[in-house]
Design an enzyme around this catalytic site. Structure first.
Site, mmCIF file in Angstrom:
data_model
loop_
_atom_site.group_PDB
_atom_site.id
_atom_site.type_symbol
_atom_site.label_atom_id
_atom_site.label_comp_id
_atom_site.label_asym_id
_atom_site.label_seq_id
_atom_site.Cartn_x
_atom_site.Cartn_y
_atom_site.Cartn_z
ATOM 1 N N LYS A 1 13.985 -4.743 4.887
ATOM 2 C CA LYS A 1 13.548 -5.529 3.798
ATOM 3 C C LYS A 1 14.672 -6.487 3.646
ATOM 4 O O LYS A 1 14.650 -7.667 3.073
ATOM 5 C CB LYS A 1 13.492 -4.702 2.585
ATOM 6 C CG LYS A 1 12.100 -3.710 2.657
ATOM 7 C CD LYS A 1 11.592 -3.573 1.588
ATOM 8 C CE LYS A 1 10.257 -3.038 1.516
ATOM 9 N NZ LYS A 1 9.988 -1.349 1.748
ATOM 10 N N LYS B 1 0.638 -4.871 3.390
ATOM 11 C CA LYS B 1 0.482 -5.773 2.164
ATOM 12 C C LYS B 1 1.498 -6.789 2.001
ATOM 13 O O LYS B 1 1.276 -7.925 1.826
ATOM 14 C CB LYS B 1 0.656 -4.773 1.065
ATOM 15 C CG LYS B 1 -0.451 -3.947 0.668
ATOM 16 C CD LYS B 1 -0.144 -2.976 -0.291
ATOM 17 C CE LYS B 1 -0.573 -1.562 0.053
ATOM 18 N NZ LYS B 1 0.640 -0.591 -0.394
ATOM 19 N N LYS C 1 2.095 -5.296 12.358
ATOM 20 C CA LYS C 1 1.664 -4.098 11.764
ATOM 21 C C LYS C 1 0.858 -4.692 10.539
ATOM 22 O O LYS C 1 1.269 -5.483 9.806
ATOM 23 C CB LYS C 1 2.713 -3.258 11.157
ATOM 24 C CG LYS C 1 2.529 -1.987 10.068
ATOM 25 C CD LYS C 1 3.685 -1.629 9.566
ATOM 26 C CE LYS C 1 3.364 -0.461 8.662
ATOM 27 N NZ LYS C 1 2.979 -0.991 7.230
HETATM 28 P P1 ADP Z 1 2.082 -1.458 3.191
HETATM 29 O O1 ADP Z 1 2.779 -1.598 4.524
HETATM 30 O O2 ADP Z 1 0.727 -2.219 3.545
HETATM 31 O O3 ADP Z 1 2.878 -1.800 2.069
HETATM 32 P P2 ADP Z 1 2.425 1.207 2.577
HETATM 33 O O4 ADP Z 1 3.937 1.165 3.037
HETATM 34 O O5 ADP Z 1 2.163 1.367 1.156
HETATM 35 O O6 ADP Z 1 1.679 0.145 3.147
HETATM 36 O O7 ADP Z 1 1.812 2.540 3.210
HETATM 37 C C1 ADP Z 1 0.936 3.280 2.689
HETATM 38 C C2 ADP Z 1 0.605 4.328 3.778
HETATM 39 O O8 ADP Z 1 -0.377 3.847 4.682
HETATM 40 C C3 ADP Z 1 1.853 5.004 4.484
HETATM 41 O O9 ADP Z 1 1.476 6.375 4.638
HETATM 42 C C4 ADP Z 1 1.833 4.018 5.775
HETATM 43 O O10 ADP Z 1 2.663 4.655 6.764
HETATM 44 C C5 ADP Z 1 0.214 3.884 6.151
HETATM 45 N N1 ADP Z 1 0.396 2.639 6.660
HETATM 46 C C6 ADP Z 1 0.396 1.163 6.135
HETATM 47 N N2 ADP Z 1 0.157 0.386 7.022
HETATM 48 C C7 ADP Z 1 -0.220 1.052 8.083
HETATM 49 C C8 ADP Z 1 -0.683 0.531 9.382
HETATM 50 N N3 ADP Z 1 -0.715 -1.024 9.641
HETATM 51 N N4 ADP Z 1 -1.220 1.314 10.289
HETATM 52 C C9 ADP Z 1 -1.164 2.783 9.950
HETATM 53 N N5 ADP Z 1 -0.867 3.332 8.758
HETATM 54 C C10 ADP Z 1 -0.488 2.469 7.669
#
Ligand code: ADP
Ligand code: TRP
Length: 321
Positions: A110, A192, A189
Site C-alpha cells: 500500500k 476492488k 489480481k
Molecule cells: P479486494 O482485494 O477486492 O479489496 P479483499 O482484500 O477485501 O478484496 O478480500 C476479501 C477476501 O476475498 C479475502 O479472503 C481475499 O483473499 C479474497 N480475494 C480477494 N480478491 C481475490 C482474488 N482476486 N482471487 C481470489 N480471492 C480473492
C-alpha cells in the site's frame, strides 16, 4: 473444529471474493462450527465515508445470505457488534513486535502504491489476529494475499501463550490454490482497489461490458495458446460446465479458441450461475429489517464466545484486580 473468516465491507463484492472466500466458507456450513463476519472496523482503515460504510455493511451481509449462507447453521455478525475485539486488539498490540508488522507485504504494497499510511493500516494485522483468537478459531480460509496475516496471528498467539500460559488456539490458514488468485479484467489480481473487477451482482448490460473488456493477447484464433496464462480462461473455467471447460482448454492448446466467442459464453454462464442468488438479493434489498435481525442474533452468539475468551485474557494479563 471452528472455521472463521471475515470480509471487509469496503465496496461491492466481486467474483474473486466469491471464489476465493465466500464460496469456500459457505461450503463449510454443513460440516463445521462456522463463524463468518463482516469486518467493518478493518474497513475504517480505508473508507472514510460513514454513510457508505454502513450501507456497504448491510449490502455485504445480504450478498452472503443471497449466495446461500444460512444464518441458522453458522454464526454471522458484524465485527463492531462485539466490542471485546478492540480490547483484545490493544492487549495483543502490546506484545506484537514492530518488526513483525513492518515486514507485512500488504502494508508495504500500500505504501509502495503511494497510499499515505495511517496507524490503523499498520496495526491491521493485530486487529485481524484479535478477530481470529477471540473466537478460538482452528481454521481460517482466506485468499493467498492474507496468508501472511494468518502467520502474524499465529506468532502473536504463540507469544501470548508463552508469556501468560495456554490461552489461545493456534490457528491454521487455509488457502485453496485452485482459486488462490482470480485475475481481474486487466490480468492483475482482481481487486476492488484496481478497478478491474467483475461484480457478483451486475445488470446484464454492465456484465457484458465488463466481460467483453477482459484483456486478451492478439494470438490469432487458429494458433495454440496457453490456457494457464490466459486470464479469460482462468475466470471461464470456474463458471462453465466441466465438459465445456475441457473442450475449450483443448481449443486453447490445439488452436481454434476464439476469445470473442468464449467471452460471450462467459457472460451467459455468469448470468445463470448467480441467477437464483440475484433474485434472493433483490428480495433482501426490500427487507433490510430481516438482515439486521439476522446480524443481531449472530452478534449475540459471537459475543457469548468472545466474553469467555476475554475474561480469561483479562485475568491472565492482570487487568482484573
Ligand atoms: P479486494 O482485494 O477486492 O479489496 P479483499 O482484500 O477485501 O478484496 O478480500 C476479501 C477476501 O476475498 C479475502 O479472503 C481475499 O483473499 C479474497 N480475494 C480477494 N480478491 C481475490 C482474488 N482476486 N482471487 C481470489 N480471492 C480473492
Ligand atoms: N484482512 C481480511 C481481508 O482483507 C479480512 C479479515 C479481517 C479477516 N479479519 C479477519 C479474514 C479474520 C479472516 C479472519 O480479506
Amino acid at each position: 473444529m471452528r472455521v472463521l473468516s471475515g470480509i471487509q465491507p469496503s465496496g461491492t463484492l466481486h467474483i474473486g471474493n466469491y471464489l476465493g472466500m465466500m464460496k469456500p466458507m459457505i461450503s463449510y456450513m454443513n460440516r463445521e462450527s462456522l463463524f463468518v463476519f463482516i469486518v467493518n472496523l478493518h474497513a475504517l482503515t480505508s473508507v472514510i465515508n460513514g454513510k457508505r460504510l454502513s450501507e456497504d455493511t448491510l449490502d455485504v451481509a445480504s450478498d452472503f445470505l443471497a449466495l446461500g449462507l444460512d444464518p441458522d447453521r453458522c454464526v454471522f455478525w458484524v465485527q463492531s457488534d462485539v466490542p471485546e475485539v478492540v480490547e483484545l486488539c490493544w492487549i495483543l498490540t502490546c506484545i506484537t513486535p514492530m518488526g513483525l508488522l513492518e515486514r507485512c507485504h500488504s502494508y508495504k504494497d500500500k505504501i509502495a502504491r503511494g497510499i499515505s499510511p495511517n496507524h490503523g493500516l499498520f496495526a491491521y494485522p493485530v486487529l485481524m489476529a484479535a478477530d481470529i483468537l477471540l473466537y478460538q478459531s482452528d481454521l481460517v480460509p482466506v485468499g493467498k494475499d492474507q496468508k501472511q496475516h494468518i502467520e502474524v496471528a499465529r506468532d502473536v498467539a504463540m507469544k501470548f501463550n508463552n508469556i501468560y500460559g495456554e490461552t489461545f488456539v493456534i490457528p491454521e490458514g487455509e488457502i485453496n490454490e485452485e482459486v488462490a488468485t482470480i485475475p481481474g479484467t486487466d490480468g492483475q489480481k482482481m481487486s476492488k482497489s484496481y478497478d478491474n473487477t467483475i461484480e457478483i451482482f451486475l445488470d446484464q448490460k454492465t456484465l457484458k461490458k465488463k466481460v467483453m473488456g477482459i484483456k486478451t493477447d492478439s494470438t490469432p484464433v487458429d494458433k495454440p495458446k496457453d490456457p494457464n496464462t490466459c486470464n479469460l480462461f482462468q475466470i471461464y473455467r470456474h463458471f462453465a460446465p466441466i465438459d465445456r471447460v475441457a473442450e475449450v482448454q483443448r481449443l486453447y492448446i490445439e488452436g481454434g479458441a476464439a476469445y470473442g466467442t468464449i467471452k460471450k459464453e462467459l457472460v451467459g454462464f455468469l448470468w445463470d450461475f448467480f441467477g437464483e442468488s440475484r433474485q434472493e438479493k433483490n428480495r433482501l434489498a426490500r427487507d433490510p429489517g430481516y438482515v439486521r435481525e439476522v446480524l443481531a442474533t449472530g452478534a449475540h452468539k459471537a459475543r457469548t464466545v468472545a466474553m469467555e475468551t476475554i475474561d480469561t485474557v483479562r485475568q491472565r494479563v492482570g487487568i482484573r484486580y
